[in-house]
Every structure is written in C-alpha cells, then in structure tokens.
Scaffold this active site. Sequence first.
Site, PDB file in Angstrom:
ATOM      1  N   LYS A   1      16.261   4.653 -28.561  1.00  0.00           N
ATOM      2  CA  LYS A   1      16.707   6.060 -28.519  1.00  0.00           C
ATOM      3  C   LYS A   1      17.793   6.255 -27.476  1.00  0.00           C
ATOM      4  CE  LYS A   1      13.063   8.544 -30.727  1.00  0.00           C
ATOM      5  NZ  LYS A   1      12.061   9.598 -30.699  1.00  0.00           N
TER       6      LYS A   1
ATOM      7  N   LYS B   1      14.407   9.406 -39.918  1.00  0.00           N
ATOM      8  CA  LYS B   1      15.129  10.624 -40.292  1.00  0.00           C
ATOM      9  C   LYS B   1      16.599  10.570 -39.896  1.00  0.00           C
ATOM     10  CE  LYS B   1      13.453  12.583 -36.039  1.00  0.00           C
ATOM     11  NZ  LYS B   1      12.522  11.549 -35.643  1.00  0.00           N
TER      12      LYS B   1
ATOM     13  N   LYS C   1      14.020   0.253 -39.785  1.00  0.00           N
ATOM     14  CA  LYS C   1      12.891   1.047 -40.282  1.00  0.00           C
ATOM     15  C   LYS C   1      13.382   2.395 -40.828  1.00  0.00           C
ATOM     16  CE  LYS C   1      11.464   3.536 -36.209  1.00  0.00           C
ATOM     17  NZ  LYS C   1      10.508   4.019 -35.273  1.00  0.00           N
TER      18      LYS C   1
HETATM   19  P1  TYM Z   1       6.818   9.332 -34.740  1.00  0.00           P
HETATM   20  O1  TYM Z   1       6.854  10.812 -34.728  1.00  0.00           O
HETATM   21  O2  TYM Z   1       8.107   8.588 -34.589  1.00  0.00           O
HETATM   22  O3  TYM Z   1       6.135   8.786 -36.072  1.00  0.00           O
HETATM   23  C1  TYM Z   1       4.895   9.308 -36.502  1.00  0.00           C
HETATM   24  C2  TYM Z   1       4.053   8.262 -37.177  1.00  0.00           C
HETATM   25  O4  TYM Z   1       4.724   7.686 -38.302  1.00  0.00           O
HETATM   26  C3  TYM Z   1       4.794   6.257 -38.155  1.00  0.00           C
HETATM   27  N1  TYM Z   1       6.089   5.811 -38.684  1.00  0.00           N
HETATM   28  C4  TYM Z   1       6.233   4.837 -39.594  1.00  0.00           C
HETATM   29  N2  TYM Z   1       5.317   4.066 -40.222  1.00  0.00           N
HETATM   30  C5  TYM Z   1       5.782   3.178 -41.132  1.00  0.00           C
HETATM   31  N3  TYM Z   1       7.101   3.016 -41.402  1.00  0.00           N
HETATM   32  C6  TYM Z   1       8.051   3.765 -40.798  1.00  0.00           C
HETATM   33  N4  TYM Z   1       9.332   3.614 -41.095  1.00  0.00           N
HETATM   34  C7  TYM Z   1       7.621   4.729 -39.840  1.00  0.00           C
HETATM   35  N5  TYM Z   1       8.278   5.641 -39.056  1.00  0.00           N
HETATM   36  C8  TYM Z   1       7.319   6.284 -38.362  1.00  0.00           C
HETATM   37  C9  TYM Z   1       4.709   6.017 -36.653  1.00  0.00           C
HETATM   38  O5  TYM Z   1       4.257   4.723 -36.362  1.00  0.00           O
HETATM   39  C10 TYM Z   1       3.722   7.085 -36.237  1.00  0.00           C
HETATM   40  O6  TYM Z   1       2.406   6.665 -36.472  1.00  0.00           O
HETATM   41  N6  TYM Z   1       5.168   8.609 -30.138  1.00  0.00           N
HETATM   42  C11 TYM Z   1       4.783   8.945 -31.474  1.00  0.00           C
HETATM   43  C12 TYM Z   1       4.134  10.311 -31.591  1.00  0.00           C
HETATM   44  C13 TYM Z   1       2.974  10.481 -30.681  1.00  0.00           C
HETATM   45  C14 TYM Z   1       1.683   9.894 -30.813  1.00  0.00           C
HETATM   46  C15 TYM Z   1       0.927  10.350 -29.705  1.00  0.00           C
HETATM   47  C16 TYM Z   1       1.120   9.034 -31.768  1.00  0.00           C
HETATM   48  C17 TYM Z   1       2.969  11.247 -29.564  1.00  0.00           C
HETATM   49  N7  TYM Z   1       1.719  11.178 -28.951  1.00  0.00           N
HETATM   50  C18 TYM Z   1      -0.409   9.956 -29.521  1.00  0.00           C
HETATM   51  C19 TYM Z   1      -0.221   8.644 -31.575  1.00  0.00           C
HETATM   52  C20 TYM Z   1      -0.949   9.093 -30.459  1.00  0.00           C
HETATM   53  C21 TYM Z   1       6.034   8.923 -32.334  1.00  0.00           C
HETATM   54  O7  TYM Z   1       7.138   9.047 -31.870  1.00  0.00           O
HETATM   55  O8  TYM Z   1       5.776   8.816 -33.656  1.00  0.00           O
END
Ligand code: TYM
Length: 338
Positions: free
Chosen positions: A118, A203, A200
């Site tokens: 990022k 968005k 991956k």
């Molecule tokens: P975030 O918002 O980027 O993504 C949310 C969830 O979607 C999964 N994910 C994917 N899985 C498969 N293929 C992909 N291309 C893909 N893109 C995203 C992510 O692995 C995630 O499970 N830091 C976290 C949000 C968060 C969180 C937490 C998660 C904040 N606090 C506490 C678990 C527990 C994040 O940025 O996910």
Amino acid sequence: MENSTTAKKVMLSGIQPSGELHLGNYLGAVKNWAELAEEFDCYYFMADLHSITVRQNPADLRRRSVSQLAQYIACGLDPEKNTLFIQSHVHEHAELGWILNCYTMFGELSRMTQFKDKSSKNAENINGGLFTYPALMAADILLYQADYVPVGEDQKQHCELTRDVAIRFNNLYGDTFKVPEPYIPKVGARIMSLGTPTSKMSKSDPQGCVFIMDKPEDIARKFKRAVTDSDTENCVRYDPENKPGVANLMNIYSSVTGKRFEEIEREFAGQGYGAFKPAVGEAVIETLRPIREESERMLADKAYLQQIYTDGAKRATAVARRTLRKVYKRVGFVEKPF
Ligand code: TYM
C-alpha cells in the site's frame, strides 16, 4: 445469542469498506462465514477505522459501510446468529489498538507485505496509521478473545503478528488474551485479477475485479475478456505455475460450483477456453444474482439496517469492554472512578 462466556469457540473477521465487496472478498472470506454460525460465536464488522489509512471520500465511506452490512446479510449472515457491527461504533478497538501499538515492534511492522504494497501505491500518503494498522487489527481480534479468524491468504501475515503480540503480552502480564489462529479456506483463499492473473483480485484494478453488486452483463463481459494463457494448448488443465489465468478461473469455478479440478477438466475436455470462460462467468452470475437482489432490497430499508448495526454494536461492546478493562488493569492504569 451466545457470548464468550459460553463453551462455543469465537470466530471474528472484518472487511474494509474502502471499496465495494468483490469476488475475492466473497470467496476468500464471507462465503465461508455463513456456515459457521451454528458452531461458533461469530463477530463480523465493517473495518471503517482501517479504511481511513487510505484517503476516502467521507460520503462514500459512510454509504459503503451500510451497504457492506446489507451484503453481509445477503451473503447469508443471519443477524440473529452473528454479531454484525461497525468498527468505529465500538471505541474499545481504537483504545486497545493504541495499547497494542506499544507492544508491537517497528521491525515487525516494517516486514508487513500489505504495508509495503500500500505504501508503494500511495506514495504521497504513507501515514502512521498505514504503518501501525496491524496493531489495530490485533486489537480487533484480541478484544473478543477470538479462537479463529476466517480470512483469505493475504491476511495470514497479520494474523501471525496478532499471535506474536498476544503471546508477548501474556508473557509479560499473565494470561490475558486467547492466542487466535487464522482459518483459511482450501479453495478460494487467493482469487487473482482476471486481467493480470499474477496479482490478487483487488478493487484498485476494476477491470480485473468482479464486484458482488456488478450487473450480470458486466460480469459476463469481464469473464469473456479474462486473460487465460499465451500458450497455444487451449486446454482447461490445472497448472498454476504455467497457466495462472486458467488456474484462477478453475479456482473460481470450483469455489462457486463445489466441483473438483479433475471434474472441471473432464467437463471442458476438448472444448477450450472459448467455452470455459463464459461458463465460469455464468456460474458466478448465478451465484451473485440472489445476493445482489437481496442486498438491493435491504438497502431500501435503512431503518432495518440501522437496527442491526445498533444491536450489533451493543453486543460487541459488552464483550470488548470486559477485555479492555482487564488490559487497563494489567498495564497499570488507575481504575476509572465513574
Ligand atoms: P480486506 O478488507 O483487504 O479483505 C477482506 C477479506 O477478503 C479477503 N480477500 C481475498 N480473498 C481471496 N482472494 C482475494 N483476492 C482477496 N482479497 C481480499 C481478505 O483476506 C480478507 O479476509 N486487514 C483486513 C481487515 C481486517 C480484519 C480485522 C480481518 C481488519 N481487522 C480483524 C480479520 C480480523 C483487510 O484489509 O482485509
């Protein structure tokens, strides 16, 4: 509604409302959450505090936080059986986040892939929050004494850091936090971009990204244009090393239909990519159609959604408050007299 004093193990996860939910979020995370509600005590939230580590348009952030809730429910998260809330409504997250910042090392944070990624994409805004983000994520998880964190592959590193921080804290002050484990699906944990199958799905690459709320014709177009392979084989075969585009489409198809890779190879034997790509698109359209329709229906009833996130925040606060009180005591803060 169960709570953490019962014997049920605790599941917790969140998604940033910094964009619309996409197929990666769905297959890597939300899809797997719905079936956990009977067995676990489940908490899922919109991670709006995390979202502002990258500049957001305030009106869009507010709208997406609520529409994400509608999409969670439409994906099968029953608000009676899952605690659904908005992260900023439970101020304990920010409070424990600060404390855990003081128990998370600069070196550890510097090694986080998401930070490196990022910060290279947002070179003009590499703020402190972007760097210390994993300490807030650790707080999200540890506040609820979570046993498991159902996430996609890309969040594994943050979950491991959470474990290290919990163990460090427990070693200093005695057992305070449950040490959680990531819970990563076997298929769908890493969905790749349809345009660049070596990155991956995210968005930030709208052409390679299928959003849950996309119209069927847009989904069909994105799959028709999906990059397969430069080889001339034109054969549906699972070979992620040499055919990452096809492997990604097989992964998606397998996740939405439940078919194994061998079955998929057999189904499309002799047909080539020209038949395979639209078939994957069609399967995704049919999977997402009821979710989109149900989300739209719910979005028309703002009062209902408000009721859900209000109840969710109350339930979450009751649990989070207990952990935070314990932590304040452990680190040596004077007990609040009111
Ligand atoms: P975030 O918002 O980027 O993504 C949310 C969830 O979607 C999964 N994910 C994917 N899985 C498969 N293929 C992909 N291309 C893909 N893109 C995203 C992510 O692995 C995630 O499970 N830091 C976290 C949000 C968060 C969180 C937490 C998660 C904040 N606090 C506490 C678990 C527990 C994040 O940025 O996910």
